[in-house]
Design a protein around this motif. Structure first.
Motif, PDB file in Angstrom:
ATOM      1  N   THR A 154     -52.946  64.831  40.489  1.00  0.00           N
ATOM      2  CA  THR A 154     -52.171  66.061  40.681  1.00  0.00           C
ATOM      3  C   THR A 154     -52.041  66.424  42.162  1.00  0.00           C
ATOM      4  OG1 THR A 154     -54.112  67.527  40.519  1.00  0.00           O
ATOM      5  CG2 THR A 154     -52.977  66.948  38.459  1.00  0.00           C
ATOM      6  N   LEU A 155     -52.829  65.785  43.018  1.00  0.00           N
ATOM      7  CA  LEU A 155     -52.769  66.084  44.453  1.00  0.00           C
ATOM      8  C   LEU A 155     -51.520  65.454  45.050  1.00  0.00           C
ATOM      9  CD1 LEU A 155     -56.536  65.450  45.286  1.00  0.00           C
ATOM     10  CD2 LEU A 155     -55.399  67.642  44.867  1.00  0.00           C
ATOM     11  N   ARG A 156     -50.817  66.211  45.862  1.00  0.00           N
ATOM     12  CA  ARG A 156     -49.514  65.760  46.350  1.00  0.00           C
ATOM     13  C   ARG A 156     -49.621  64.754  47.481  1.00  0.00           C
ATOM     14  NH1 ARG A 156     -45.591  70.712  47.416  1.00  0.00           N
ATOM     15  NH2 ARG A 156     -44.225  68.938  47.788  1.00  0.00           N
ATOM     16  N   ARG A 157     -50.550  64.967  48.410  1.00  0.00           N
ATOM     17  CA  ARG A 157     -50.617  64.109  49.590  1.00  0.00           C
ATOM     18  C   ARG A 157     -51.485  62.874  49.326  1.00  0.00           C
ATOM     19  NH1 ARG A 157     -52.125  66.782  55.009  1.00  0.00           N
ATOM     20  NH2 ARG A 157     -54.144  66.975  53.936  1.00  0.00           N
ATOM     21  N   ALA A 158     -51.039  61.746  49.814  1.00  0.00           N
ATOM     22  CA  ALA A 158     -51.788  60.501  49.614  1.00  0.00           C
ATOM     23  C   ALA A 158     -53.176  60.583  50.232  1.00  0.00           C
ATOM     24  CB  ALA A 158     -51.016  59.322  50.212  1.00  0.00           C
ATOM     25  N   GLN A 159     -53.292  61.219  51.407  1.00  0.00           N
ATOM     26  CA  GLN A 159     -54.608  61.306  52.039  1.00  0.00           C
ATOM     27  C   GLN A 159     -55.558  62.194  51.241  1.00  0.00           C
ATOM     28  OE1 GLN A 159     -51.620  62.149  53.349  1.00  0.00           O
ATOM     29  NE2 GLN A 159     -51.865  63.581  55.085  1.00  0.00           N
ATOM     30  N   ASP A 160     -55.028  63.209  50.571  1.00  0.00           N
ATOM     31  CA  ASP A 160     -55.877  64.048  49.720  1.00  0.00           C
ATOM     32  C   ASP A 160     -56.356  63.278  48.492  1.00  0.00           C
ATOM     33  OD1 ASP A 160     -55.575  66.180  51.446  1.00  0.00           O
ATOM     34  OD2 ASP A 160     -53.890  67.033  50.341  1.00  0.00           O
ATOM     35  N   ARG A 161     -55.489  62.462  47.931  1.00  0.00           N
ATOM     36  CA  ARG A 161     -55.897  61.639  46.787  1.00  0.00           C
ATOM     37  C   ARG A 161     -56.958  60.622  47.201  1.00  0.00           C
ATOM     38  NH1 ARG A 161     -50.241  61.848  45.983  1.00  0.00           N
ATOM     39  NH2 ARG A 161     -49.981  59.702  46.733  1.00  0.00           N
ATOM     40  N   ALA A 162     -56.809  60.052  48.404  1.00  0.00           N
ATOM     41  CA  ALA A 162     -57.796  59.088  48.897  1.00  0.00           C
ATOM     42  C   ALA A 162     -59.139  59.761  49.130  1.00  0.00           C
ATOM     43  CB  ALA A 162     -57.294  58.439  50.182  1.00  0.00           C
ATOM     44  N   LEU A 163     -59.141  60.970  49.712  1.00  0.00           N
ATOM     45  CA  LEU A 163     -60.391  61.691  49.948  1.00  0.00           C
ATOM     46  C   LEU A 163     -61.073  62.056  48.639  1.00  0.00           C
ATOM     47  CD1 LEU A 163     -59.638  64.146  52.904  1.00  0.00           C
ATOM     48  CD2 LEU A 163     -61.375  62.352  52.844  1.00  0.00           C
ATOM     49  N   TYR A 164     -60.303  62.524  47.671  1.00  0.00           N
ATOM     50  CA  TYR A 164     -60.873  62.882  46.362  1.00  0.00           C
ATOM     51  C   TYR A 164     -61.537  61.670  45.721  1.00  0.00           C
ATOM     52  CZ  TYR A 164     -61.157  64.689  41.585  1.00  0.00           C
ATOM     53  OH  TYR A 164     -61.609  65.086  40.351  1.00  0.00           O
ATOM     54  N   THR A 165     -60.831  60.550  45.722  1.00  0.00           N
ATOM     55  CA  THR A 165     -61.369  59.338  45.118  1.00  0.00           C
ATOM     56  C   THR A 165     -62.645  58.904  45.832  1.00  0.00           C
ATOM     57  OG1 THR A 165     -59.128  58.631  44.537  1.00  0.00           O
ATOM     58  CG2 THR A 165     -60.849  56.951  44.488  1.00  0.00           C
ATOM     59  N   ALA A 166     -62.604  58.903  47.160  1.00  0.00           N
ATOM     60  CA  ALA A 166     -63.770  58.470  47.935  1.00  0.00           C
ATOM     61  C   ALA A 166     -64.947  59.419  47.739  1.00  0.00           C
ATOM     62  CB  ALA A 166     -63.406  58.367  49.414  1.00  0.00           C
ATOM     63  N   ALA A 167     -64.679  60.729  47.685  1.00  0.00           N
ATOM     64  CA  ALA A 167     -65.757  61.709  47.549  1.00  0.00           C
ATOM     65  C   ALA A 167     -66.465  61.555  46.208  1.00  0.00           C
ATOM     66  CB  ALA A 167     -65.208  63.123  47.709  1.00  0.00           C
ATOM     67  N   TRP A 168     -65.717  61.483  45.124  1.00  0.00           N
ATOM     68  CA  TRP A 168     -66.353  61.368  43.817  1.00  0.00           C
ATOM     69  C   TRP A 168     -66.939  59.978  43.597  1.00  0.00           C
ATOM     70  CZ3 TRP A 168     -68.257  64.901  40.834  1.00  0.00           C
ATOM     71  CH2 TRP A 168     -67.822  66.227  41.038  1.00  0.00           C
ATOM     72  N   GLY A 169     -66.349  58.968  44.221  1.00  0.00           N
ATOM     73  CA  GLY A 169     -66.969  57.654  44.181  1.00  0.00           C
ATOM     74  C   GLY A 169     -68.310  57.654  44.889  1.00  0.00           C
ATOM     75  N   LEU A 170     -68.393  58.350  46.038  1.00  0.00           N
ATOM     76  CA  LEU A 170     -69.649  58.435  46.767  1.00  0.00           C
ATOM     77  C   LEU A 170     -70.694  59.222  45.968  1.00  0.00           C
ATOM     78  CD1 LEU A 170     -71.255  57.827  49.346  1.00  0.00           C
ATOM     79  CD2 LEU A 170     -70.341  59.951  50.315  1.00  0.00           C
ATOM     80  N   VAL A 171     -70.281  60.308  45.316  1.00  0.00           N
ATOM     81  CA  VAL A 171     -71.207  61.066  44.467  1.00  0.00           C
ATOM     82  C   VAL A 171     -71.811  60.159  43.406  1.00  0.00           C
ATOM     83  CG1 VAL A 171     -71.318  62.816  42.646  1.00  0.00           C
ATOM     84  CG2 VAL A 171     -70.211  63.353  44.820  1.00  0.00           C
ATOM     85  N   ARG A 172     -70.978  59.413  42.729  1.00  0.00           N
ATOM     86  CA  ARG A 172     -71.454  58.570  41.637  1.00  0.00           C
ATOM     87  C   ARG A 172     -72.363  57.452  42.145  1.00  0.00           C
ATOM     88  NH1 ARG A 172     -68.899  58.673  36.792  1.00  0.00           N
ATOM     89  NH2 ARG A 172     -67.501  60.435  36.431  1.00  0.00           N
ATOM     90  N   GLN A 173     -72.025  56.876  43.278  1.00  0.00           N
ATOM     91  CA  GLN A 173     -72.881  55.833  43.840  1.00  0.00           C
ATOM     92  C   GLN A 173     -74.205  56.413  44.328  1.00  0.00           C
ATOM     93  OE1 GLN A 173     -70.128  54.204  46.746  1.00  0.00           O
ATOM     94  NE2 GLN A 173     -69.572  52.524  45.380  1.00  0.00           N
ATOM     95  N   SER A 174     -74.168  57.615  44.896  1.00  0.00           N
ATOM     96  CA  SER A 174     -75.401  58.255  45.371  1.00  0.00           C
ATOM     97  C   SER A 174     -76.325  58.597  44.206  1.00  0.00           C
ATOM     98  CB  SER A 174     -75.058  59.519  46.164  1.00  0.00           C
ATOM     99  OG  SER A 174     -74.254  59.216  47.286  1.00  0.00           O
ATOM    100  N   LEU A 175     -75.759  59.101  43.118  1.00  0.00           N
ATOM    101  CA  LEU A 175     -76.573  59.399  41.945  1.00  0.00           C
ATOM    102  C   LEU A 175     -77.179  58.125  41.353  1.00  0.00           C
ATOM    103  CD1 LEU A 175     -74.295  62.086  40.258  1.00  0.00           C
ATOM    104  CD2 LEU A 175     -76.552  62.493  41.277  1.00  0.00           C
TER     105      LEU A 175
END
Length: 244
Positions: A44-65
């Motif tokens: 739902t995020l319009r900007r490509a950089q926002d979609r990349a940040l969202y993906t990276a952030a939640w990917g990092l959360v899951r890897q950290s857990l």
């Protein structure tokens, strides 16, 4: 390596594009770990950089857990929102004692994980031009504003972001977010580790300890971790920082 009650693990990674350094988090590498709901929110995020940040952030959360609970794959984590809107571990049930918080800014993501202790993290890249004199009135206490005004002009932006990241991390840790005015908490960022100097939210929100580090590309990272008000940082909370 598992986490203990007295350890906070802090992870920070640049978000890499195709030409970036090998240590960056590439969204395409962690996209498989996200749930269908997270992917739908991402899209739902319009900007490509926002979609990349969202993906990276939640990917990092899951890897950290999964670094805390190695028997749980990154794609197996499921989350619920608390009454204050904070994401918390829901599945697997045995790992619900894990607490985490995430932050992202342009080109960078960060995550802190503890067991049982409230925690908050904020990462910022101070390179952008900001109306500091206007922002100081809504972010800094009267005493902090005086210290800001006495600082050499060349140090003011760095000083502002030191205050800003600490306050963001702290308010995220205590669960109030921006509902609690930043001007009502005050920090000493002089020599040594940052110290909470005064707080209008009451004694129930005392007992936190703070750390702050420079990160890649001029960024600044701050973390707040709940501890025992009667003990020192060295006695109560240890930090393991995982920086590229």
């Amino acid at each position: 390596m598992g986490y203990t009650e007295t350890v906070a693990h802090v992870w920070c990674r640049p978000v890499a594009d195709d030409a970036a350094a090998r240590d960056g988090v590439r969204p395409t590498d962690v996209e498989w770990t996200l749930s269908d709901g997270e992917l739908a929110r991402r899209d739902t995020l319009r900007r490509a950089q926002d979609r990349a940040l969202y993906t990276a952030a939640w990917g990092l959360v899951r890897q950290s857990l999964s670094a805390a609970e190695p028997q749980v794959r990154p794609d197996e984590w499921r989350f619920l929102r608390s009454s204050l809107g904070r994401p918390e571990v829901h599945h697997p049930a045995r790992a619900r004692s894990l607490r985490f918080n995430l932050s992202h800014t342009e080109g960078m993501v960060a995550c802190v994980v503890t067991r049982d202790a409230r925690c908050g993290v904020d990462v910022e890249r101070p390179g952008r031009v900001l109306p500091l004199h206007r922002l100081t009135r809504s972010v800094l206490s009267a005493r902090e504003q005086r210290e800001f005004g006495l600082a050499p002009p060349g140090r003011r932006q760095e000083l502002f972001f030191r205050y800003w990241t600490l306050k963001e991390a702290y308010l995220k840790a205590i669960g109030t977010g921006i509902r609690f005015p930043m001007t009502d908490c005050e920090f000493d960022v002089g020599m040594g580790r940052p110290v909470l100097r005064s707080l209008a939210a009451g004694p129930q929100h005392s007992g936190y300890t703070f750390r702050q580090w420079p990160v890649q590309h001029g960024g600044l990272l701050a973390v707040a971790v709940q501890g025992d008000p009667g003990r020192t940082w060295e006695d109560d909370v240890a930090v393991r920082v995982h920086l590229p």
